[in-house]
Design a protein around this motif. Structure first.
Motif, short mmCIF file in Angstrom:
data_model
loop_
_atom_site.label_atom_id
_atom_site.label_comp_id
_atom_site.label_asym_id
_atom_site.label_seq_id
_atom_site.Cartn_x
_atom_site.Cartn_y
_atom_site.Cartn_z
N PRO A 39 3.37 -54.13 -48.16
CA PRO A 39 4.32 -54.87 -49.00
C PRO A 39 5.50 -55.38 -48.15
O PRO A 39 5.88 -54.74 -47.16
CB PRO A 39 4.78 -53.82 -50.02
CG PRO A 39 3.66 -52.82 -50.05
CD PRO A 39 3.13 -52.76 -48.65
N MET A 41 8.93 -55.69 -48.35
CA MET A 41 10.13 -54.89 -48.11
C MET A 41 9.80 -53.64 -47.28
O MET A 41 10.60 -53.22 -46.43
CB MET A 41 10.78 -54.48 -49.44
CG MET A 41 11.15 -55.65 -50.33
SD MET A 41 12.32 -56.79 -49.53
CE MET A 41 12.26 -58.18 -50.67
N THR A 42 8.63 -53.08 -47.53
CA THR A 42 8.18 -51.93 -46.74
C THR A 42 7.94 -52.33 -45.30
O THR A 42 8.26 -51.58 -44.37
CB THR A 42 6.90 -51.34 -47.35
OG1 THR A 42 7.14 -51.00 -48.73
CG2 THR A 42 6.45 -50.11 -46.59
N SER A 89 13.66 -59.42 -44.84
CA SER A 89 12.99 -59.08 -46.09
C SER A 89 12.59 -60.34 -46.85
O SER A 89 11.47 -60.44 -47.37
CB SER A 89 13.91 -58.21 -46.96
OG SER A 89 14.14 -56.96 -46.37
N LEU A 93 8.86 -61.67 -47.77
CA LEU A 93 8.59 -61.97 -49.17
C LEU A 93 8.09 -63.40 -49.32
O LEU A 93 7.17 -63.68 -50.10
CB LEU A 93 9.86 -61.76 -50.01
CG LEU A 93 9.73 -61.93 -51.52
CD1 LEU A 93 8.72 -60.94 -52.09
CD2 LEU A 93 11.09 -61.75 -52.19
N GLN A 96 4.41 -64.06 -48.65
CA GLN A 96 3.45 -63.63 -49.67
C GLN A 96 2.85 -64.83 -50.40
O GLN A 96 1.70 -64.78 -50.82
CB GLN A 96 4.13 -62.70 -50.68
CG GLN A 96 4.60 -61.38 -50.11
CD GLN A 96 3.47 -60.45 -49.74
OE1 GLN A 96 2.62 -60.14 -50.58
NE2 GLN A 96 3.45 -59.98 -48.51
N PHE A 210 16.11 -51.91 -50.50
CA PHE A 210 15.18 -52.95 -50.94
C PHE A 210 13.76 -52.39 -51.06
O PHE A 210 13.03 -52.71 -52.01
CB PHE A 210 15.20 -54.13 -49.96
CG PHE A 210 16.54 -54.80 -49.86
CD1 PHE A 210 17.44 -54.77 -50.91
CD2 PHE A 210 16.91 -55.48 -48.71
CE1 PHE A 210 18.68 -55.39 -50.83
CE2 PHE A 210 18.15 -56.11 -48.61
CZ PHE A 210 19.03 -56.07 -49.67
N ALA A 211 13.35 -51.56 -50.08
CA ALA A 211 12.01 -50.96 -50.14
C ALA A 211 11.89 -50.00 -51.32
O ALA A 211 10.85 -49.95 -51.99
CB ALA A 211 11.71 -50.24 -48.83
N GLU A 214 11.27 -51.93 -54.32
CA GLU A 214 9.89 -52.42 -54.30
C GLU A 214 8.92 -51.34 -54.75
O GLU A 214 8.00 -51.60 -55.54
CB GLU A 214 9.55 -52.88 -52.88
CG GLU A 214 8.16 -53.47 -52.71
CD GLU A 214 7.94 -53.96 -51.29
OE1 GLU A 214 7.80 -55.18 -51.10
OE2 GLU A 214 7.93 -53.13 -50.36
N TRP A 215 9.13 -50.11 -54.27
CA TRP A 215 8.24 -49.00 -54.65
C TRP A 215 8.39 -48.69 -56.15
O TRP A 215 7.41 -48.38 -56.82
CB TRP A 215 8.56 -47.76 -53.83
CG TRP A 215 8.40 -47.96 -52.35
CD1 TRP A 215 7.56 -48.86 -51.74
CD2 TRP A 215 9.09 -47.26 -51.31
NE1 TRP A 215 7.70 -48.77 -50.36
CE2 TRP A 215 8.62 -47.80 -50.07
CE3 TRP A 215 10.03 -46.25 -51.29
CZ2 TRP A 215 9.09 -47.34 -48.84
CZ3 TRP A 215 10.50 -45.79 -50.07
CH2 TRP A 215 10.02 -46.33 -48.85
N LEU A 217 8.92 -50.66 -58.43
CA LEU A 217 8.26 -51.72 -59.21
C LEU A 217 6.74 -51.67 -59.08
O LEU A 217 6.04 -52.56 -59.58
CB LEU A 217 8.78 -53.09 -58.78
CG LEU A 217 10.25 -53.37 -59.09
CD1 LEU A 217 10.69 -54.70 -58.50
CD2 LEU A 217 10.50 -53.35 -60.59
N ALA A 219 4.75 -51.22 -56.03
CA ALA A 219 4.13 -51.84 -54.85
C ALA A 219 2.91 -51.02 -54.42
O ALA A 219 2.93 -49.78 -54.49
CB ALA A 219 5.13 -51.91 -53.70
#
Length: 302
Positions: A39, A41-42, A89, A93, A96, A210-211, A214-215, A217, A219
């Motif tokens: 992902p 942000m990761t 980031s 993104l 993607q 941010f990561a 993301e998690w 949500l 990811a």
């Protein structure tokens, strides 16, 4: 920095500002290749975590008392947000949903944003040569995008990733101008690794936030493989540590206004790397684009 910004480019300064776009082009290619495995942000968090481990033995001066890293925490927190957290980031993104060439093309608007940010927020006047150089350089980028065919350019459509990259470019413009502010302890500023470590330390806090979002949500987990590990190592050492060090040195010599034009080499390098991965040979339009981009750099720096 004493005196006025450099009004011309030396070969060594040009080299300092040319290598980062090449590494950033590789970063865009790799970011696109691993988009389904890691992902965005990761990916950025892992990238700068590895970079931090590389920088720790090189930039120990940032950890010493009196370095200014804690006393000027607001400055380094903001530099970390703009250059480490937001820009990278948002770029991952963007990859993607957008292609590397589109992402780097949008980033080619850097000279325009750099001039606007410099004028509106840092009181730096805009010279006519800068405008002319921006036109030449962007024309070169458009030649790469359309592959010498205007019809392909007219068919271009922006996607969400392109909008994310616009935000990233604005963030990078603020970051570059902030690099020129004389607010750092001289010993820290004179040590590129320590100066970058100060930014990465704070930037990792933003990247972690941010990561974490993301998690939360949902990811997907990382699909580990040797290729993914190699990709992480490359984006951490090349486009991160090495490119940031060279970019910072080049900006201090030539100034953000001139350095912004070198960012326009990134789409050209991206096209060449993409062609190499596809087994295609460079075409005549690549040479034309290179001439226009370099012409813009030379014209704006005279």
């Amino acid at each position: 920095m004493k005196g006025k910004l450099a009004s011309s480019l030396t070969p060594s300064t040009a080299l300092l500002l040319t290598v980062p776009p090449l590494l950033w082009a590789g970063n865009a290619i790799v970011g696109r290749l691993v988009r389904e495995a890691v992902p965005p942000m990761t990916l950025n968090l892992l990238r700068w975590t590895i970079a931090l481990l590389v920088l720790l033995p090189l930039g120990r001066a940032a950890l010493r008392p009196g370095s200014g890293v804690l006393a000027n925490w607001r400055r380094y927190a903001l530099l970390g947000l703009l250059g480490i957290g937001m820009y990278n980031s948002l770029q991952y993104l963007a990859l993607q949903s957008s292609t590397p060439i589109n992402v780097t093309l949008v980033a080619s608007g850097m000279p325009v944003w750099m001039m606007l940010v410099g004028r509106l927020f840092f009181g730096v006047p805009v010279r006519g040569r800068q405008v002319g150089g921006a036109v030449l350089s962007i024309a070169g980028v458009l030649v790469v995008l359309c592959r010498g065919d205007v019809g392909q350019l007219l068919a271009l459509r922006l996607v969400a990733g392109d909008l994310y990259m616009i935000l990233a470019t604005i963030a990078w413009s603020f970051y570059s101008w902030m690099l020129l502010q004389p607010k750092d302890v001289p010993a820290l500023r004179g040590d590129w690794a320590a100066f970058l470590l100060a930014q990465v330390g704070y930037g990792l806090l933003w990247s972690g936030l941010f990561a974490g979002a993301e998690w939360s949500l949902g990811a997907p987990p990382i699909a580990w493989s040797p290729a993914v590990a190699a990709a992480l190592l490359f984006v951490a050492v090349g486009p991160a540590v090495l490119a940031f060090a060279l970019w910072g040195a080049g900006i201090r010599r030539a100034g953000p206004g001139i350095g912004a034009f070198f960012v326009n080499l990134t789409p050209l390098f991206t096209a060449l790397l993409s062609s190499a991965f596809l087994g295609e040979l460079p075409h005549a339009y690549h040479a034309l684009a290179f001439g226009l981009i370099v012409g813009g750099i030379v014209w704006s720096s005279r």
